[in-house]
Write a protein that holds these residues in place. Structure first.
Motif, PDB file in Angstrom:
ATOM      1  N   THR A   1       0.834  -1.205   0.000  1.00 43.64           N
ATOM      2  CA  THR A   1       0.000   0.000   0.000  1.00 43.64           C
ATOM      3  C   THR A   1       0.864   1.249   0.000  1.00 43.64           C
ATOM      4  OG1 THR A   1      -0.409  -0.853   2.197  1.00 43.64           O
ATOM      5  CG2 THR A   1      -2.326  -0.383   0.849  1.00 43.64           C
ATOM      6  N   ILE A   2       1.993   1.167   0.730  1.00 46.46           N
ATOM      7  CA  ILE A   2       2.879   2.330   0.769  1.00 46.46           C
ATOM      8  C   ILE A   2       3.373   2.639  -0.636  1.00 46.46           C
ATOM      9  CG2 ILE A   2       5.087   3.206   1.615  1.00 46.46           C
ATOM     10  CD1 ILE A   2       4.583   1.514   4.136  1.00 46.46           C
TER      11      ILE A   2
ATOM     12  N   LEU B   1      15.120  -2.417 -15.363  1.00 45.44           N
ATOM     13  CA  LEU B   1      14.269  -3.485 -14.843  1.00 45.44           C
ATOM     14  C   LEU B   1      14.956  -4.256 -13.720  1.00 45.44           C
ATOM     15  CD1 LEU B   1      12.753  -5.034 -18.076  1.00 45.44           C
ATOM     16  CD2 LEU B   1      11.432  -4.326 -16.114  1.00 45.44           C
ATOM     17  N   ILE B   2      16.182  -4.695 -13.983  1.00 43.58           N
ATOM     18  CA  ILE B   2      16.793  -5.660 -13.072  1.00 43.58           C
ATOM     19  C   ILE B   2      17.535  -5.003 -11.924  1.00 43.58           C
ATOM     20  CG2 ILE B   2      18.411  -7.549 -12.886  1.00 43.58           C
ATOM     21  CD1 ILE B   2      18.162  -8.001 -15.754  1.00 43.58           C
ATOM     22  N   THR B   3      18.320  -3.950 -12.237  1.00 39.43           N
ATOM     23  CA  THR B   3      19.249  -3.454 -11.226  1.00 39.43           C
ATOM     24  C   THR B   3      18.543  -3.000  -9.945  1.00 39.43           C
ATOM     25  OG1 THR B   3      20.595  -2.769 -13.090  1.00 39.43           O
ATOM     26  CG2 THR B   3      21.298  -2.048 -10.935  1.00 39.43           C
ATOM     27  N   PRO B   4      17.475  -2.183 -10.010  1.00 42.37           N
ATOM     28  CA  PRO B   4      16.822  -1.801  -8.753  1.00 42.37           C
ATOM     29  C   PRO B   4      16.263  -3.008  -8.001  1.00 42.37           C
ATOM     30  CG  PRO B   4      16.067  -0.412 -10.551  1.00 42.37           C
ATOM     31  CD  PRO B   4      16.849  -1.515 -11.164  1.00 42.37           C
ATOM     32  N   ALA B   5      15.692  -3.971  -8.738  1.00 39.07           N
ATOM     33  CA  ALA B   5      15.121  -5.144  -8.078  1.00 39.07           C
ATOM     34  C   ALA B   5      16.211  -5.964  -7.405  1.00 39.07           C
ATOM     35  CB  ALA B   5      14.367  -5.996  -9.097  1.00 39.07           C
ATOM     36  N   ALA B   6      17.324  -6.157  -8.115  1.00 32.38           N
ATOM     37  CA  ALA B   6      18.418  -6.942  -7.528  1.00 32.38           C
ATOM     38  C   ALA B   6      18.994  -6.216  -6.320  1.00 32.38           C
ATOM     39  CB  ALA B   6      19.504  -7.196  -8.565  1.00 32.38           C
TER      40      ALA B   6
ATOM     41  N   MET C   1      10.457  -6.057  -0.711  1.00 32.74           N
ATOM     42  CA  MET C   1      11.465  -6.033  -1.771  1.00 32.74           C
ATOM     43  C   MET C   1      10.938  -5.307  -3.002  1.00 32.74           C
ATOM     44  SD  MET C   1      13.028  -9.236  -3.859  1.00 32.74           S
ATOM     45  CE  MET C   1      13.212  -8.958  -5.606  1.00 32.74           C
ATOM     46  N   LEU C   2       9.679  -5.590  -3.359  1.00 33.11           N
ATOM     47  CA  LEU C   2       9.104  -4.922  -4.530  1.00 33.11           C
ATOM     48  C   LEU C   2       9.015  -3.420  -4.297  1.00 33.11           C
ATOM     49  CD1 LEU C   2       6.245  -7.407  -5.456  1.00 33.11           C
ATOM     50  CD2 LEU C   2       8.472  -7.163  -6.528  1.00 33.11           C
ATOM     51  N   ALA C   3       8.577  -3.047  -3.084  1.00 31.12           N
ATOM     52  CA  ALA C   3       8.436  -1.620  -2.788  1.00 31.12           C
ATOM     53  C   ALA C   3       9.790  -0.932  -2.828  1.00 31.12           C
ATOM     54  CB  ALA C   3       7.790  -1.442  -1.418  1.00 31.12           C
ATOM     55  N   ILE C   4      10.811  -1.575  -2.232  1.00 31.18           N
ATOM     56  CA  ILE C   4      12.143  -0.963  -2.230  1.00 31.18           C
ATOM     57  C   ILE C   4      12.680  -0.886  -3.657  1.00 31.18           C
ATOM     58  CG2 ILE C   4      14.527  -1.259  -1.456  1.00 31.18           C
ATOM     59  CD1 ILE C   4      13.380  -2.528   1.085  1.00 31.18           C
ATOM     60  N   GLY C   5      12.405  -1.932  -4.448  1.00 28.42           N
ATOM     61  CA  GLY C   5      12.829  -1.914  -5.851  1.00 28.42           C
ATOM     62  C   GLY C   5      12.217  -0.726  -6.578  1.00 28.42           C
ATOM     63  N   ALA C   6      10.912  -0.520  -6.344  1.00 28.99           N
ATOM     64  CA  ALA C   6      10.242   0.606  -6.996  1.00 28.99           C
ATOM     65  C   ALA C   6      10.851   1.925  -6.535  1.00 28.99           C
ATOM     66  CB  ALA C   6       8.747   0.568  -6.674  1.00 28.99           C
TER      67      ALA C   6
END
Lengths: 497, 282, 326
Positions: free
Chosen positions: A4-5, A267-272, A284-289
């Protein structure tokens, strides 16, 4: 909760982007730059002023571009998380390269219909279509021939791209249209983002967030255990297609920011990078975003502040910088945190070895009597040195550390005296060690998977009942109390002979 | 999609072609049989992996599936679950094709089949067993979480519910998979080596759980590799080496003769097996 | 039939293209066999900063420093990929994606920064300029002979010879370490060294081919002929020969198409390098469908023949003793 955040964050950005841009501003003059990879020069008199202007988003174009790249970063970082966990990172690369022929075909199609071929939605639609076709080709090649993933991706990536280059060279030769706009897809063209583009970007971002929120549980299962998902009746292929479609959508949108060669990094670098910060998928998804949008924002700001910094490359390098920081210092899986844990463990083991060696010396030299805490005997270091593979220096280091933890009454270069607390700990370490040895002896056949475990809290691993059994099995003085130190199951060696 | 399509076609076309002229080609399977496999052949690439498997598994029993490496044990399970394309034959779950009885079948894959570095907690993984009851789009709710906690509790993992799965030991990971299968609330369980490379405590607790499941009339088909414990654990066994060498109640089937047929000339295993048989006889 | 307008320039272009494709295909076979095709993607992108730095430092296009810079960049990529994979515990594919984009972005930045001092066009990075290489000729004196040939052709010929030498000398080692790296190590061949040597050669080849086909189409040159040949045969020697023949054919016919097509269609010009990649894709498609044993159609056929309800076959199926007695 973290989901939600992320949603709120993105929505907040969206609203912030929409409210100040009135209808009048829609006609704001478009920046025209010969070099599409370069941001329009800030053209401010002083650097400080330029910085101020950009940070406060005063300039309409700056605001639009920065919001766009931040949104793209958020969308890419979010979907990239699933792509990474599905182990399809390079599929994103294939997809982005395969968009080139689609862009060219869409352009040719629109020109043939009589337009000027610059309609962004049309170009992006074409891009998504061939991008997905590329992904499908990879899957088909893998399924129907003996080639593996890597070769299938290499073939599709390069051949589709080659076809795109052919089409591009044909378009450049067309008399009626200029292909200047198309080449900007290769390296990105943040500078020429207009309000209509921004709307497309915002819509795709919202769609990707909605997709991830609604299909969170399905995607999680698909990424973790595809086979199990299939046995539960989930349409795995359909879910894969939905996921790849979302990837295609954000990739195609991201093309404008960083270009089709570098969009995979978006795509990959922020997620990794995000994976190093948490063990929780939603977080993890939120931090990636977040990392994605930060990279987009910082990259754009930097490229507008300094001359000759292509925005796409700077965004990618910013993301890579975040990755490096995360890899080194991420609290969940970072390299340094793992090193620290490893060193802590080593220290703990060394401390236990020291205490046990001291206790065993006391045991031997009390001539069969149980050592008592009040003894206060000086234990000679020489015998300790023989007990373990310690060098005098490493032993001194451990003594100092033990003294600092109040485990030793005193120590010098010849001997040591255990403190009250040190004695208790030594007794406990010895007891645990012996129970552990015994467990391994008794259950040699079935215990191997436990051998590497820390015997620090035997009860926790083996359960109280089993521990009680083990205590009974020990040869020397059986005590009713679980805390009493049992005798060693094997004879102890006198090291001072 | 391609795979599914091919699979359907194969299972539809197979029985008519396959059983022409074979006496007793279609024995009447009682509809109550949890799993009946009829004339099943599976081929990877061009090599058949399992061949002409005919089985009917009784209800409420612990059934061991035993055979050497490469005998096709896992493949047999996967074929029952329609995870690999079937060259011929059919599989019936309570008298119906698997795709219609999915909710009655729980599956415990091999531990190595997933990436344990995945960012999920033990509870998250166990809750996956209840996803099909939640249906599309609905997030994991309180009830699902509570049920998952119960399942974890039964396997003694409730302390580790919020640990990341990679931090569990091998045996604990195996137990987490079993807890996930419990969450499915199925009647027939197919388990791929749940007792491989686990520690003593895990083995005891898993076997206890299996016996409890049997008491509640669940049927378990378990791929097993340790011949020494076969007679202790299973009521019924299937000896498989590409074909079914023998199948039936453990006492009747677990003989030296049958084991030699299954394991061929592998002497070390054979002698271990012979010991096991002797111990069982005493 | 329209008349073919062929000039000496065309001959040089075809020669350059053919040598380039053959040099790439030769080394690409081993990438396909070792399942490291995407490593070519990584390395071909990652040599860009190496090239850029060399250009900036030397301010010339001297061949030797260019190779040194690119090879260093290539090795650095390989090492970094392995390190991040091991110490960061990140999946290999993702690491490759992160590393090569970072390198490529750094290269782009350097080129932009250096501006006019660097004779390297970002667009050339993407398409190559095979058509222009024919114009840039230099004289080379080999003993009594004086040769005037395109610079790129000479550089590529050296790359081809280097690759041929490598494959000829290390044929046995390459075969065993591609097939089973662990076995190779126990037999005393260091698979790790083979790996790095191969990566160095990929980097050298990518740099040599850079001017001609750019950094992305070189992947097509590296991977597609090898993959196509892999579908045609099970023997390594045959596979290498076939891949080189396919590569040469695609290169030659690719340029022919660029000469012919503008006469048939209302097209001004077509990119030669793009056409080479497209034709390679077509050849792959045809092979994948019709290859005698491993083609899609052939595989379907054998499957049908082997359907177990084909009763004769069913009974004669060999339950070979090896399997049951193993």
């Amino acid at each position: 909760m973290t989901r939600t955040i992320a949603t709120l964050l993105a929505l907040g950005l969206l609203i912030a982007g929409r409210s100040p841009s009135g209808a009048a501003e829609l006609e704001a003059p478009l920046p025209n730059s010969d070099n599409p990879a370069e941001f329009p020069p800030a053209a401010a008199p002083g650097f400080g002023e330029a910085l101020w202007e950009i940070l406060t988003l005063k300039n309409y174009n700056t605001r639009l571009v920065i919001l766009s790249t931040s949104l793209m970063g958020a969308a890419c970082g979010l979907i990239g998380g699933f792509l990474l966990l599905r182990k399809r990172s390079l599929m994103g690369d294939t997809l982005s390269h395969a968009t080139l022929p689609g862009i060219c075909l869409a352009f040719m199609f629109m020109v043939a219909l009589g337009g000027n071929g610059k309609n962004l939605s049309g170009l992006l639609l074409g891009a998504s279509l061939t991008g997905l076709l590329g992904c499908a080709s990879v899957l088909v090649i893998r399924q129907l021939t003996r080639l593996k993933d890597d070769a299938a991706m290499g073939i599709v990536l390069s051949v589709f791209y080659g076809l795109g280059i052919v089409l591009l060279s044909i378009i450049q030769g067309l008399p009626q249209a200029s292909a200047a706009g198309l080449q900007s897809f290769l390296y990105g063209k943040v500078a020429s983002i207009i309000f209509a583009d921004f709307i497309v970007i915002a819509l795709v971002t919202v769609a990707s967030i909605v997709g991830c929120v609604f299909l969170y549980k399905e995607f999680r299962m698909l990424c973790f255990d595809e086979v199990f998902a299939a046995t539960q009746g989930w349409p795995v292929h359909l879910l894969d297609i939905v996921m790849l479609t979302l990837v295609a959508a954000v990739t195609v949108v991201g093309l404008q920011a960083v270009g089709l060669i570098l969009v995979i990094a978006f795509l990959i670098t922020p997620a990794a990078a995000a994976r190093f910060w948490t063990h929780h998928l939603g977080a993890m998804l939120a931090i990636g975003a977040l990392i994605g949008s930060l990279s987009g924002w910082l990259g754009t700001v930097l490229s507008s502040l300094f001359p000759r910094l292509p925005a796409g490359a700077v965004i990618v390098l910013t993301a890579a910088f975040f990755f490096l920081i995360s890899m080194l210092f991420g609290p969940a899986k970072g390299v340094s945190i793992r090193l620290i844990r490893h060193r802590k463990l080593k220290r703990k083991i060394a401390k236990q070895h020291l205490l046990r060696a001291a206790y065993e010396w006391l045991e031997i030299h009390d001539a069969g009597q149980k050592p008592e805490p009040a003894d206060n005997r000086t234990i000679p270091l020489e015998s300790l040195l023989k007990a373990r593979s310690w060098t005098p220096r490493s032993l001194q280091r451990q003594l100092r550390s033990a003294y600092n933890h109040a485990l030793l009454e005193r120590y010098d270069s010849t001997g040591l005296v255990l403190s009250e607390a040190g004695f208790r700990q030594a007794a406990r370490a010895t007891r645990n060690h012996r129970l552990w040895e015994l467990y391994l002896i008794e259950n040699a056949a079935i215990a191997p998977s436990h051998v590497d475990r820390d015997a620090d809290t035997v009860e926790h691993i083996l359960g109280e009942a089993l521990t009680r059994e083990l205590v009974k099995l020990l040869p020397a003085r059986q005590s009713a109390s679980l805390d009493a130190v049992p005798g060693s199951p094997h004879p102890l060696k006198r090291n001072d002979d | 999609m391609i795979r599914l399509f091919r699979l359907d076609r194969a299972s539809r076309a197979a029985p008519y072609q396959n059983d022409v002229g074979r006496p007793g080609a279609f024995p009447e399977h009682s509809p109550a049989s949890p799993l009946s496999i009829h004339d099943l052949t599976v081929a990877y690439h061009r090599q058949p992996v399992i061949w002409d498997v005919d089985l009917e598994i009784p209800e409420g029993k612990l059934v061991g599936l035993i055979g050497p490496n490469g005998a096709g044990k896992s493949t047999l399970l996967k074929a029952c679950l329609e995870l690999v394309p079937v060259a011929s034959g059919l599989v019936r779950v309570y008298g119906q094709p698997y795709s219609k009885r999915r909710e009655l079948v729980g599956y415990v894959p091999q531990k190595e089949s997933v990436d344990w570095d995945f960012p999920a907690s033990t509870l998250d993984v166990v809750a996956m067993g209840g996803y099909h009851r939640l249906g599309w789009f609905r997030p994991v709710n309180k009830r699902c979480r509570a049920e998952s906690m119960q399942a974890l509790d039964r396997l003694g993992l409730s302390d580790l519910a919020h640990q990341q799965i990679g931090q569990l030991s091998g045996g604990q990971q195996q137990r987490a998979f079993l807890a996930r299968a419990l969450m499915q609330n199925a009647k027939l369980y197919l388990m791929d080596e749940p007792l491989a490379a686990v520690d003593a405590a895990t083995e005891t607790s898993i076997v206890e759980l299996l016996r409890e499941m049997k008491q509640r009339q669940k049927t378990c088909l378990i791929v097993h590799h340790d011949l020494a414990t076969v007679t202790d654990y299973f009521d019924w066994i299937i000896l498989l080496n590409m074909r079914v060498v023998a199948a039936g109640p453990t006492q009747e089937v677990f003989t030296q003769e049958n084991l030699r047929k299954t394991y061929g000339g592998n002497l070390t295993i054979l002698s271990a097996a012979a010991d096991a048989v002797q111990n069982a006889g005493e | 039939m329209t008349e073919l307008t062929w000039q000496t320039g065309d001959t040089w272009i075809v020669a350059t293209g053919v040598v380039c494709a053959m040099a790439c295909a030769l080394i690409g076979n081993f990438l396909v066999l070792r399942r490291m095709s995407m490593m070519s993607d990584t390395i071909s992108h990652a040599v860009l900063p190496g090239l850029a730095i060399t250009f900036i430092v030397t301010e010339s296009r001297a061949v030797v420093p260019m190779f040194v810079g690119a090879v260093l960049a290539g090795i650095l990529t390989t090492v970094l990929t392995q390190w991040i994979n091991r110490f960061g515990q990140v999946e290999r594919g993702a690491v490759m994606g992160i590393v090569f984009t970072t390198f490529f972005a750094a290269g782009l930045l350097l080129i932009e920064q250096a501006g006019d001092r660097v004779d390297l066009d970002p667009k050339c990075v993407l398409f190559g300029a095979l058509e222009l290489t024919a114009l840039d000729r230099i004289n080379l004196s080999l003993g009594p002979y004086e040769i005037t040939a395109p610079r790129a052709l000479i550089v590529l010929s050296f790359a081809l010879i280097l690759n041929l030498l490598f494959v000829a000398v290390c044929y046995k080692e390459l075969r065993i370490s591609s097939f089973d790296p662990e076995l190779a190590t126990t037999l005393g061949f260091n698979a790790q060294i083979m790996h790095y040597l191969l990566m160095v050669l990929v980097a050298v080849t990518a740099v040599a081919a850079f001017e001609a086909v750019g950094s992305i189409l070189v992947i097509a040159m590296l991977i597609v002929p090898g993959a196509t040949a892999y579908l045609l045969t099970d023997r390594l020697g045959v596979m290498i020969a076939a891949s080189m023949a396919i590569a040469a054919f695609c290169a030659a016919s690719g340029h022919l198409a660029t000469v012919v097509l503008p006469q048939w269609l209302p097209i001004k010009s077509v990119s030669t390098s793009g056409m080479m990649a497209t034709l390679a894709g077509l050849v792959f498609l045809v092979t994948a469908l019709f290859a005698p044993r491993h083609g899609v159609i052939a595989r379907r056929r054998t499957k049908l023949k082997r359907k177990p309800w084909n009763s004769e076959r069913k009974n004669s199926f060999p339950f070979d003793e090896k399997r049951t007695c193993a």
